[in-house]
Design a protein around this motif. Structure first.
Motif, PDB file in Angstrom:
ATOM      1  N   PRO A  20      14.222  29.599  27.246  1.00  0.00           N
ATOM      2  CA  PRO A  20      14.526  28.192  27.474  1.00  0.00           C
ATOM      3  C   PRO A  20      13.879  27.655  28.751  1.00  0.00           C
ATOM      4  N   ALA A  21      13.683  26.343  28.768  1.00  0.00           N
ATOM      5  CA  ALA A  21      13.018  25.726  29.917  1.00  0.00           C
ATOM      6  C   ALA A  21      14.021  24.948  30.760  1.00  0.00           C
ATOM      7  N   ALA A  22      13.853  25.024  32.081  1.00  0.00           N
ATOM      8  CA  ALA A  22      14.649  24.200  32.995  1.00  0.00           C
ATOM      9  C   ALA A  22      14.068  22.788  33.030  1.00  0.00           C
ATOM     10  N   ILE A  23      12.748  22.701  32.985  1.00  0.00           N
ATOM     11  CA  ILE A  23      12.071  21.396  32.978  1.00  0.00           C
ATOM     12  C   ILE A  23      10.998  21.412  31.898  1.00  0.00           C
ATOM     13  N   ILE A  24      10.969  20.366  31.101  1.00  0.00           N
ATOM     14  CA  ILE A  24       9.843  20.172  30.174  1.00  0.00           C
ATOM     15  C   ILE A  24       9.277  18.779  30.431  1.00  0.00           C
ATOM     16  N   VAL A  25       8.004  18.722  30.719  1.00  0.00           N
ATOM     17  CA  VAL A  25       7.314  17.445  30.945  1.00  0.00           C
ATOM     18  C   VAL A  25       6.335  17.265  29.796  1.00  0.00           C
ATOM     19  N   ARG A  26       6.418  16.097  29.155  1.00  0.00           N
ATOM     20  CA  ARG A  26       5.509  15.849  28.026  1.00  0.00           C
ATOM     21  C   ARG A  26       4.736  14.570  28.234  1.00  0.00           C
ATOM     22  N   GLU A  27       3.419  14.712  28.289  1.00  0.00           N
ATOM     23  CA  GLU A  27       2.516  13.539  28.272  1.00  0.00           C
ATOM     24  C   GLU A  27       2.913  12.507  29.315  1.00  0.00           C
ATOM     25  N   LEU A  28       3.225  12.956  30.508  1.00  0.00           N
ATOM     26  CA  LEU A  28       3.702  12.052  31.552  1.00  0.00           C
ATOM     27  C   LEU A  28       2.525  11.404  32.288  1.00  0.00           C
ATOM     28  N   SER A  29       2.573  10.080  32.383  1.00  0.00           N
ATOM     29  CA  SER A  29       1.505   9.356  33.088  1.00  0.00           C
ATOM     30  C   SER A  29       2.102   8.392  34.096  1.00  0.00           C
ATOM     31  N   LYS A  30       1.350   8.195  35.184  1.00  0.00           N
ATOM     32  CA  LYS A  30       1.765   7.227  36.194  1.00  0.00           C
ATOM     33  C   LYS A  30       0.521   6.629  36.845  1.00  0.00           C
ATOM     34  N   ALA A  31       0.514   5.316  36.937  1.00  0.00           N
ATOM     35  CA  ALA A  31      -0.596   4.639  37.635  1.00  0.00           C
ATOM     36  C   ALA A  31      -0.001   3.824  38.777  1.00  0.00           C
ATOM     37  N   GLY A  48      15.088  30.233  35.410  1.00  0.00           N
ATOM     38  CA  GLY A  48      15.180  31.470  36.192  1.00  0.00           C
ATOM     39  C   GLY A  48      13.857  31.945  36.769  1.00  0.00           C
ATOM     40  N   GLN A  49      12.865  31.058  36.820  1.00  0.00           N
ATOM     41  CA  GLN A  49      11.580  31.467  37.406  1.00  0.00           C
ATOM     42  C   GLN A  49      11.276  30.665  38.663  1.00  0.00           C
ATOM     43  N   PHE A  50      10.435  31.263  39.499  1.00  0.00           N
ATOM     44  CA  PHE A  50       9.945  30.591  40.701  1.00  0.00           C
ATOM     45  C   PHE A  50       8.541  30.086  40.375  1.00  0.00           C
ATOM     46  N   VAL A  51       8.437  28.782  40.199  1.00  0.00           N
ATOM     47  CA  VAL A  51       7.172  28.177  39.765  1.00  0.00           C
ATOM     48  C   VAL A  51       6.600  27.363  40.926  1.00  0.00           C
ATOM     49  N   VAL A  52       5.339  27.603  41.220  1.00  0.00           N
ATOM     50  CA  VAL A  52       4.687  26.873  42.318  1.00  0.00           C
ATOM     51  C   VAL A  52       3.707  25.850  41.751  1.00  0.00           C
ATOM     52  N   LEU A  53       3.785  24.643  42.307  1.00  0.00           N
ATOM     53  CA  LEU A  53       2.879  23.554  41.929  1.00  0.00           C
ATOM     54  C   LEU A  53       1.792  23.456  42.996  1.00  0.00           C
ATOM     55  N   LEU A  54       0.546  23.608  42.553  1.00  0.00           N
ATOM     56  CA  LEU A  54      -0.590  23.623  43.475  1.00  0.00           C
ATOM     57  C   LEU A  54      -1.552  22.482  43.159  1.00  0.00           C
ATOM     58  N   GLY A  55      -2.447  22.232  44.078  1.00  0.00           N
ATOM     59  CA  GLY A  55      -3.517  21.276  43.812  1.00  0.00           C
ATOM     60  C   GLY A  55      -3.980  20.614  45.097  1.00  0.00           C
ATOM     61  N   GLN A 215      19.510  35.103  41.740  1.00  0.00           N
ATOM     62  CA  GLN A 215      20.670  34.216  41.719  1.00  0.00           C
ATOM     63  C   GLN A 215      20.659  33.244  40.546  1.00  0.00           C
ATOM     64  N   GLY A 216      19.625  33.344  39.708  1.00  0.00           N
ATOM     65  CA  GLY A 216      19.613  32.558  38.477  1.00  0.00           C
ATOM     66  C   GLY A 216      19.167  31.114  38.611  1.00  0.00           C
ATOM     67  N   PHE A 217      18.658  30.725  39.798  1.00  0.00           N
ATOM     68  CA  PHE A 217      18.140  29.362  39.925  1.00  0.00           C
ATOM     69  C   PHE A 217      16.770  29.274  39.249  1.00  0.00           C
ATOM     70  N   SER A 218      16.431  28.059  38.810  1.00  0.00           N
ATOM     71  CA  SER A 218      15.047  27.764  38.436  1.00  0.00           C
ATOM     72  C   SER A 218      14.484  26.983  39.613  1.00  0.00           C
ATOM     73  N   VAL A 219      13.302  27.366  40.082  1.00  0.00           N
ATOM     74  CA  VAL A 219      12.760  26.730  41.283  1.00  0.00           C
ATOM     75  C   VAL A 219      11.352  26.209  41.008  1.00  0.00           C
ATOM     76  N   LEU A 220      11.139  24.930  41.311  1.00  0.00           N
ATOM     77  CA  LEU A 220       9.780  24.379  41.306  1.00  0.00           C
ATOM     78  C   LEU A 220       9.460  23.974  42.743  1.00  0.00           C
ATOM     79  N   CYS A 221       8.350  24.495  43.254  1.00  0.00           N
ATOM     80  CA  CYS A 221       8.050  24.351  44.686  1.00  0.00           C
ATOM     81  C   CYS A 221       6.582  23.985  44.843  1.00  0.00           C
TER      82      CYS A 221
END
Ligand SMILES: Nc1ncnc2c1ncn2[C@@H]1O[C@H](COP(=O)(O)OP(=O)(O)OP(=O)(O)O)[C@@H](O)[C@H]1O
Length: 267
Positions: A20-31, A48-55, A215-221
């Motif tokens: 299962p997913a903590a966050i699902i983003v679909r076709e998200l756009s912003k201008a 339950g995963q540690f996910v890193v957002l890079l760029g 500890q069972g958290f889902s983390v986006l960092c």
């Protein structure tokens, strides 16, 4: 699990094998002012995963973070957090959902005159009657929870120290303890180590990694330090110029992909 190459993006297929997913983003756009900042982003954070957002700087990381809980309204697309479609929520339900998310910011956002434990107790405000808040008389169970959360970030001995007397790394750990005390399942950490020295940075990342693994958290960092991301993340999502560039296990984010991600950003 199969990693997703930049040209064959299919996050949902990969997640189907991932639980299962903590966050699902679909076709998200912003201008902003007619300029596309996020262009049809689809990605996901498994529970339950540690996910890193890079760029590279300006690729849209903070905007994506803000769109997740609609601090910035996306133009199109959907966000689902722990099964709730955030993009369909009315204001009161949205407020309630935000209380289920632990936010950790670059600037710590602590009340400097308050002790570490009182800052952590701030996470219990929503669940506390107003008179108790005004008199700062939190329930004993909340106080115990706050102390346990400080203990889990290694700050029990600083519990009654004013926040302003703590180092930057310690303040950030208080902010993480506050997110733990919220008993949220999801933690969103937007550049939590950008103002910290290398040792404190590693310490904070170890705590976030442990939060997910033990500890069972889902983390986006979101991070700027690609080496640290590769070392600590279970999974990496990378944006480049407002588009999804990579979404896969950290082990599949090869040196070539790193180079390619940041190449366009260099002069
Ligand atoms: N409120 C706003 N109004 C207009 N433009 C904005 C707004 N917020 C962000 N932008 C623009 O959107 C783009 C992406 O910004 P964003 O802050 O999301 O990038 P980022 O990847 O988080 O950058 P950094 O790593 O430097 O923090 C930038 O060009 C920025 O100037």
């Amino acid at each position: 699990m199969k990693s997703i190459a930049p040209t064959t993006l299919s996050p949902y297929q990969s997640l189907a094998q991932d639980g299962p997913a903590a966050i699902i983003v679909r076709e998200l756009s912003k201008a902003f002012n007619g300029r596309m900042v996020l262009d049809r982003i689809s990605c996901a954070v498994p529970k339950g995963q540690f996910v890193v957002l890079l760029g590279p700087s300006g690729c849209g990381k903070s905007t994506l973070f803000r769109c997740l809980t609609r601090l910035v309204e996306p133009d199109t697309g959907t966000v689902v957090i722990n099964g709730t479609e955030v993009t369909a929520l009315k204001p009161s339900a949205l407020k309630a959902l935000r209380r289920q998310v632990g936010f950790v910011f670059q600037q710590f956002n602590l009340v400097k005159r308050f002790s570490a434990v009182d800052n952590v107790l701030a996470a219990r405000l929503a669940a506390t009657p107003l008179w108790r808040v005004l008199l700062r008389r939190f329930a004993a169970a909340d106080r115990q929870l706050a102390l346990a959360c400080l203990d889990s970030v290694g700050l029990m001995d600083q519990a009654y120290q004013r926040a302003e007397r703590l180092s930057g790394g310690q303040q950030q750990r208080v902010a993480i303890a506050r997110a733990f005390a919220q008993q949220a399942e999801l933690i969103l950490a937007d550049e939590p180590i950008s103002s910290l020295d290398p040792e404190s940075s590693e310490n904070v990342l170890q705590i976030l990694q442990r939060a997910a693994r033990e500890q069972g958290f889902s983390v986006l960092c979101s991070l700027h330090q690609v080496d640290l991301a590769a070392r600590y993340a279970d999974r990496i999502i990378a944006l480049r110029q407002g588009r999804l560039f990579f979404d896969g296990p950290a082990s599949a984010f090869t040196p070539d992909l790193r180079e390619e991600l940041y190449r366009a950003a260099r002069p």
